[in-house]
Design an enzyme around this catalytic site. Structure first.
Site, PDB file in Angstrom:
ATOM      1  N   GLY A  61      -0.978 -11.476   8.575  1.00 15.04           N
ATOM      2  CA  GLY A  61      -0.914 -12.808   8.552  1.00 15.04           C
ATOM      3  C   GLY A  61      -1.982 -13.562   9.582  1.00 15.04           C
ATOM      4  O   GLY A  61      -1.958 -14.582  10.155  1.00 15.04           O
ATOM      5  N   GLY A  62      -3.152 -12.615   9.632  1.00 11.31           N
ATOM      6  CA  GLY A  62      -4.209 -13.113  10.550  1.00 11.31           C
ATOM      7  C   GLY A  62      -5.060 -14.186   9.908  1.00 11.31           C
ATOM      8  O   GLY A  62      -5.738 -14.747  10.715  1.00 11.31           O
ATOM      9  N   GLU A  63      -4.848 -14.838   8.726  1.00 12.28           N
ATOM     10  CA  GLU A  63      -5.356 -16.080   8.148  1.00 12.28           C
ATOM     11  C   GLU A  63      -4.527 -17.281   8.359  1.00 12.28           C
ATOM     12  O   GLU A  63      -4.594 -18.415   8.078  1.00 12.28           O
ATOM     13  CB  GLU A  63      -5.600 -15.946   6.653  1.00 12.28           C
ATOM     14  CG  GLU A  63      -7.133 -15.326   6.593  1.00 12.28           C
ATOM     15  CD  GLU A  63      -7.235 -13.748   7.063  1.00 12.28           C
ATOM     16  OE1 GLU A  63      -6.345 -13.137   6.325  1.00 12.28           O
ATOM     17  OE2 GLU A  63      -8.175 -13.463   7.521  1.00 12.28           O
ATOM     18  N   ASP A 100     -14.869 -12.429  10.580  1.00 15.45           N
ATOM     19  CA  ASP A 100     -13.685 -11.726   9.718  1.00 15.45           C
ATOM     20  C   ASP A 100     -13.819 -10.143   9.602  1.00 15.45           C
ATOM     21  O   ASP A 100     -13.295  -9.659   8.723  1.00 15.45           O
ATOM     22  CB  ASP A 100     -13.558 -12.420   8.136  1.00 15.45           C
ATOM     23  CG  ASP A 100     -12.004 -12.202   7.750  1.00 15.45           C
ATOM     24  OD1 ASP A 100     -11.230 -11.728   8.330  1.00 15.45           O
ATOM     25  OD2 ASP A 100     -12.051 -12.435   6.568  1.00 15.45           O
ATOM     26  N   ASP A 125     -12.346  -7.558  10.534  1.00 14.59           N
ATOM     27  CA  ASP A 125     -10.977  -6.757  10.838  1.00 14.59           C
ATOM     28  C   ASP A 125     -11.460  -5.442  11.026  1.00 14.59           C
ATOM     29  O   ASP A 125     -12.062  -4.931  10.291  1.00 14.59           O
ATOM     30  CB  ASP A 125     -10.145  -6.819   9.638  1.00 14.59           C
ATOM     31  CG  ASP A 125      -9.481  -8.040   9.251  1.00 14.59           C
ATOM     32  OD1 ASP A 125      -8.251  -8.150   9.534  1.00 14.59           O
ATOM     33  OD2 ASP A 125     -10.296  -8.983   8.772  1.00 14.59           O
ATOM     34  N   ASN A 151      -8.548  -9.285  12.445  1.00 17.65           N
ATOM     35  CA  ASN A 151      -9.482 -10.474  13.008  1.00 17.65           C
ATOM     36  C   ASN A 151      -8.859 -11.407  13.715  1.00 17.65           C
ATOM     37  O   ASN A 151      -7.612 -11.514  13.779  1.00 17.65           O
ATOM     38  CB  ASN A 151     -10.303 -11.281  11.779  1.00 17.65           C
ATOM     39  CG  ASN A 151      -9.064 -11.823  10.982  1.00 17.65           C
ATOM     40  OD1 ASN A 151      -8.407 -11.224  10.158  1.00 17.65           O
ATOM     41  ND2 ASN A 151      -9.071 -12.995  11.054  1.00 17.65           N
ATOM     42  N   THR A 159       2.135  -5.488   4.456  1.00 16.66           N
ATOM     43  CA  THR A 159       1.489  -5.009   3.230  1.00 16.66           C
ATOM     44  C   THR A 159       1.103  -3.399   3.572  1.00 16.66           C
ATOM     45  O   THR A 159       0.939  -2.854   2.429  1.00 16.66           O
ATOM     46  CB  THR A 159       0.141  -5.654   2.875  1.00 16.66           C
ATOM     47  OG1 THR A 159      -0.751  -5.699   4.202  1.00 16.66           O
ATOM     48  CG2 THR A 159       0.435  -7.073   2.701  1.00 16.66           C
ATOM     49  N   ARG A 188       0.780  -1.155  -0.045  1.00 16.25           N
ATOM     50  CA  ARG A 188      -0.011  -0.056  -0.050  1.00 16.25           C
ATOM     51  C   ARG A 188       0.815   1.325  -0.059  1.00 16.25           C
ATOM     52  O   ARG A 188       0.153   2.350   0.198  1.00 16.25           O
ATOM     53  CB  ARG A 188      -1.047  -0.138   1.127  1.00 16.25           C
ATOM     54  CG  ARG A 188      -1.932  -1.280   1.076  1.00 16.25           C
ATOM     55  CD  ARG A 188      -3.073  -1.219   1.880  1.00 16.25           C
ATOM     56  NE  ARG A 188      -3.884  -2.467   1.470  1.00 16.25           N
ATOM     57  CZ  ARG A 188      -3.571  -3.537   2.032  1.00 16.25           C
ATOM     58  NH1 ARG A 188      -2.691  -3.831   2.940  1.00 16.25           N
ATOM     59  NH2 ARG A 188      -4.496  -4.622   1.657  1.00 16.25           N
ATOM     60  N   TRP A 223      -2.579  -4.278   9.327  1.00 16.67           N
ATOM     61  CA  TRP A 223      -2.099  -4.085   8.097  1.00 16.67           C
ATOM     62  C   TRP A 223      -2.636  -2.735   7.194  1.00 16.67           C
ATOM     63  O   TRP A 223      -2.691  -2.801   6.151  1.00 16.67           O
ATOM     64  CB  TRP A 223      -2.254  -5.299   7.140  1.00 16.67           C
ATOM     65  CG  TRP A 223      -3.865  -5.939   7.281  1.00 16.67           C
ATOM     66  CD1 TRP A 223      -4.403  -6.888   8.397  1.00 16.67           C
ATOM     67  CD2 TRP A 223      -4.951  -5.817   6.480  1.00 16.67           C
ATOM     68  NE1 TRP A 223      -5.526  -7.097   8.029  1.00 16.67           N
ATOM     69  CE2 TRP A 223      -5.916  -6.440   7.061  1.00 16.67           C
ATOM     70  CE3 TRP A 223      -5.163  -4.775   5.213  1.00 16.67           C
ATOM     71  CZ2 TRP A 223      -7.342  -6.420   6.225  1.00 16.67           C
ATOM     72  CZ3 TRP A 223      -6.437  -4.902   4.809  1.00 16.67           C
ATOM     73  CH2 TRP A 223      -7.603  -5.667   5.286  1.00 16.67           C
TER      74      TRP A 223
END
Lengths: 263, 529
Positions: free
Chosen positions: B193-195, B304, B306, B261, B177, B133, B243
């Protein structure tokens, strides 16, 4: 100027759609973004599957013992990156071969597997394509509206490739209950322009300011919404549920499934 | 004769170089603090520490905006949408391209001065595309976070790396990111890296050396306050990434960060408790990183949601009292006004259909109303809004952002086992559509044909009044939008959308002033005008 009810807010006639999935592999993830695959990906995957995988795994994905791809039953794999690993690396000393797929094919095959092959899991009877073709062109009157491989009118969707992009369940539903199968983009539209021209047709594409349709004279038209005095989108399909017998429907579905582009 | 000519030439060139170094001033912290006062530049991700994305420029007006002409195009060389926000300093634009390249571009011609490529480690994992970004700028450097969780400092004149440090362990799927935030002499980033079951944090690095100055986890460890909002060892891989670039209040010396999340994403039952500080805004001391307050939007989130929105700060008279507020349209479908001194909840109302909760109590805590299995939850997985940067105009007093309307998801929760560097999701979801198998909205748009239609969701650009928490007007698009916003002193609002239009809207009335088709979709409203 008022455009009457541009949005039909129709909450569920609950249908689950689309496809969740998740992609750890970066090349794949780049294309799809967050936790979801596109319908294009599923379509691509469906094509790859029939060409490269159905031979061993079967049309329903359940022919290799202990594995049912359509319901996500695997021996070892769990995540999408596992699937990518097996598909690109092979398994069991080559009994499951290694495939060198392009990124969008890999993405598509995962999407297709995760879509459960058929989002609703309906078991659909699939009959004889040759008999189905005869019904399509004769008693079923399908050919009165649909074009296949260069023959027939263009106002209804061209079905030349329909077997590659739709599940058996959705094809069957379109015949038995066209109202619930009607895809939003296919809803019949009726437009009246400032010059008092009335245009009836089917949408091909739309955005905030314009709409692209194929009209009843098979012309491609692109219209600015600011040039319209009315724009109506119908909830009702332009055809009735079929009165064919269930055997006949199975045959027609079999024929539709055999339509996978030009020969 | 020839010799003299040559000598003469050298003489002129030399003079120019001297001039250049004198003229191009450093981008000092002081300048960034007062970034709003040099509107010809764009010195931070959000245009200033208050993150208002409001420009004092007023040459472009509703009357002349239709005269705008495309000046240049810079084609990206990599597939995928730009989510990068340009930084502009003294005529030079710094923009990143996927996965991790930085370009210095002449803002007048669009020609590129230099390009730096960082090739992320092969095992870098990101859930949602190789996004970056943008950069941050300070003095003679620009800073970029990378997909393999590094932070790189480049000389902003030559593009050569000055330092390159590890922010997180790429093997455990940490990534960066966001565009970094520079505060004083530090460069601050959070991790994605929340997933993948990370444990999120925000960390600050010395801008000169890259040495870590502080690091604050977004999930409290044993012995820390609110550790008991987790059970067992869930906290070790509970997600809570950061992020999106935060904001800074120099008077309070606080930085503000939206936290993502908890993990696994969709199986909330597997991680009992509120799961702090997931889905919260946290206020961290700019010098020490110490947590001063937090406010949690969605406790024990199963959707989810976030809270990685940009914290938008404003000093306004709020219901009669001069107040330091923070405005927040959350992914969970509610619009909030908070007191940013204390984190106290002031107001919160839904801005789209919300059915996962029936409302907020007097402390802003949602009253949960989980839907039955197989039934749709509003808003859907991508949220009522997401990371798309909003804008606040001090002239209109309104807050503007991109919402997704009529968009819902059916969630499926599943038990899942944590494994380092693997997806940790706890189920899946499907998007609600009007017919079985009908196409639905994806995360990006790769198809020039919109065959899913507005029936599965559409963009609604909303103007919210922080005094009431209510919508003042909305401007709808046919497809959804991931676009940011920019408002100006001439009361124009600029934004984009997935359809590829560039929209100029009257910031007071919400009437479209002009729209232009620019081709591919653009993700960020802070266009260089």
């Amino acid at each position: 100027m008022e455009i009457p009810s541009l949005r039909i807010s129709r909450l569920p006639s609950l249908a689950l759609c689309a496809v969740f999935s998740f992609c750890a592999q970066q090349t794949v993830a780049q294309e799809v973004g967050d936790h979801q695959y596109t319908s294009e990906a599923v379509e691509t995957g469906s094509r790859v599957y029939t060409q490269q995988c159905a031979l061993c795994h079967g049309p329903q994905g359940d022919l290799v013992d202990g594995i049912d791809l359509s319901i996500g039953q695997f021996r070892n794999a769990q995540s999408d990156s596992d699937l990518v690993g097996v598909i690109s690396g092979g398994a069991a000393e080559g009994r499951m071969p290694a495939f060198n797929l392009r990124a969008e094919e890999m993405n598509g095959i995962i999407a297709f597997i995760r879509a459960g092959f058929d989002p609703e899991g309906v078991a659909v009877r699939i009959g004889d394509p040759a008999r189905g073709k005869a019904l399509f062109e004769g008693k079923g009157e399908c050919a009165d509206c649909h074009r296949v491989r260069g023959v027939g009118p263009r106002t209804a969707p061209d079905l030349s490739n329909i077997g590659a992009i739709r599940t058996p369940a959705s094809l069957q539903r379109n015949l038995l209950d066209p109202a619930t199968a009607l895809l939003p983009i296919n809803r019949p539209v009726r437009l009246v322009t400032r010059n008092e021209e009335t245009i009836v047709g089917r949408r091909l594409n739309e955005d905030t300011y314009t709409v692209q349709i194929i009209d009843s004279q098979e012309r491609l038209r692109s219209l600015k919404k600011s040039d319209l005095v009315s724009y109506e989108i119908s909830d009702q399909p332009s055809k009735q549920p079929t009165d064919m017998t269930s055997d006949e429907v199975a045959d027609v579905v079999g024929y539709l499934l055999s339509l996978r582009g030009i020969e | 004769m020839r010799t003299t000519m040559k000598i003469r030439k050298y003489g002129i060139a030399f003079l120019l170089i001297l001039l250049a170094t004198n003229v191009s001033a450093q981008v000092s912290f002081e300048r960034i603090l007062n970034a709003e006062d040099e509107p010809e530049n764009w010195l931070t991700y959000n245009g200033g520490y208050k993150s208002q994305r409001y420009s004092k420029l007023d040459q472009i007006t509703p009357e002349n905006v239709s005269d705008l002409k495309l000046q240049w195009t810079l084609q990206n060389q990599v597939f995928g949408a730009w989510q990068s926000n340009p930084i502009v300093a003294d005529g030079i634009m710094y923009i990143t391209e996927r996965p991790n390249s930085v370009m210095a571009v002449d803002a007048i011609t669009g020609r590129v001065f230099w390009k730096y490529r960082h090739v992320p480690a092969e095992n870098a994992l990101v859930c949602c595309g190789a996004n970056n970004r943008g950069v941050a700028i300070l003095d003679d450097k620009v800073f970029m976070g990378t997909l393999d969780a590094r932070l790189v400092a480049l000389d902003r004149i030559t593009g050569s790396p000055v330092w390159d440090v590890e922010v997180g362990d790429v093997n455990q799927a940490y990534s960066v990111t966001m565009a970094p935030l520079v505060v004083k002499d530090k460069v601050i980033v959070g991790v994605g890296g929340g997933e993948f079951g990370i444990r999120g944090y925000v960390a600050a690095y010395d801008a000169d050396t890259g040495e870590e100055a502080w690091k604050t986890y977004t999930i409290p460890g044993p012995g820390e306050p609110n550790h008991d909002s987790w059970e067992g060892d869930d906290w070790e891989h509970g997600g809570a990434p950061v992020w999106i670039t935060g904001s800074f209040d120099p008077e309070l010396n606080l930085t503000y960060w939206g936290v993502g999340n908890p993990g696994p994403d969709w199986n909330a039952g597997q991680r009992p408790g509120d799961n702090l500080y997931s889905d919260s805004v946290i206020a961290l001391d700019a010098d020490s990183g110490e947590l001063k307050w937090y406010f949690q939007f969605t406790p024990n989130d199963a959707y989810d949601y976030d809270s990685v929105q940009v914290p938008v700060l404003a000093d306004i008279v709020w219901r009669g009292t001069p107040s330091k507020v923070m405005m927040w349209a959350n992914r969970n479908g509610y619009f909030y006004v908070l007191d940013r001194v204390t984190g106290k909840f002031l107001e919160g109302k839904p801005y789209v259909t919300v059915n996962w909760s029936s409302g907020l109590d007097e402390n802003g805590r949602p009253i949960p109303t989980p839907q039955d299995e197989g039934m749709p939850t509003f808003p859907g997985n991508q949220g009522g809004t997401n990371w798309y940067p909003p804008s606040f105009s001090p002239r209109t007093g309104l807050f503007y952002f991109s919402a997704w309307q009529d968009y819902a998801t059916i969630y499926r929760a599943e038990e899942s086992e944590y494994e380092p560097g693997r997806a940790f999701l706890g189920g899946g979801f499907s998007v609600l559509a009007p017919a079985p198998g009908a196409p639905t909205i994806g995360i990006g748009r790769t198809n020039p044909i919109n065959n899913w239609t507005n029936e599965v969701g559409f963009a609604s650009l909303k103007a919210m009044d922080p005094q009431t928490g209510e919508e003042v007007w909305s401007y709808d698009q046919f497809d959804v939008s991931d676009s940011g916003m920019l408002t100006t002193a001439s009361d124009l609002l600029f934004t984009g959308g997935r359809e590829g239009y560039f929209h100029a809207v009257d910031a007071r009335s919400g009437d479209s002033v002009v729209e232009r088709q620019l081709g591919r979709t653009d993700c960020d409203g802070a266009s260089y005008l």
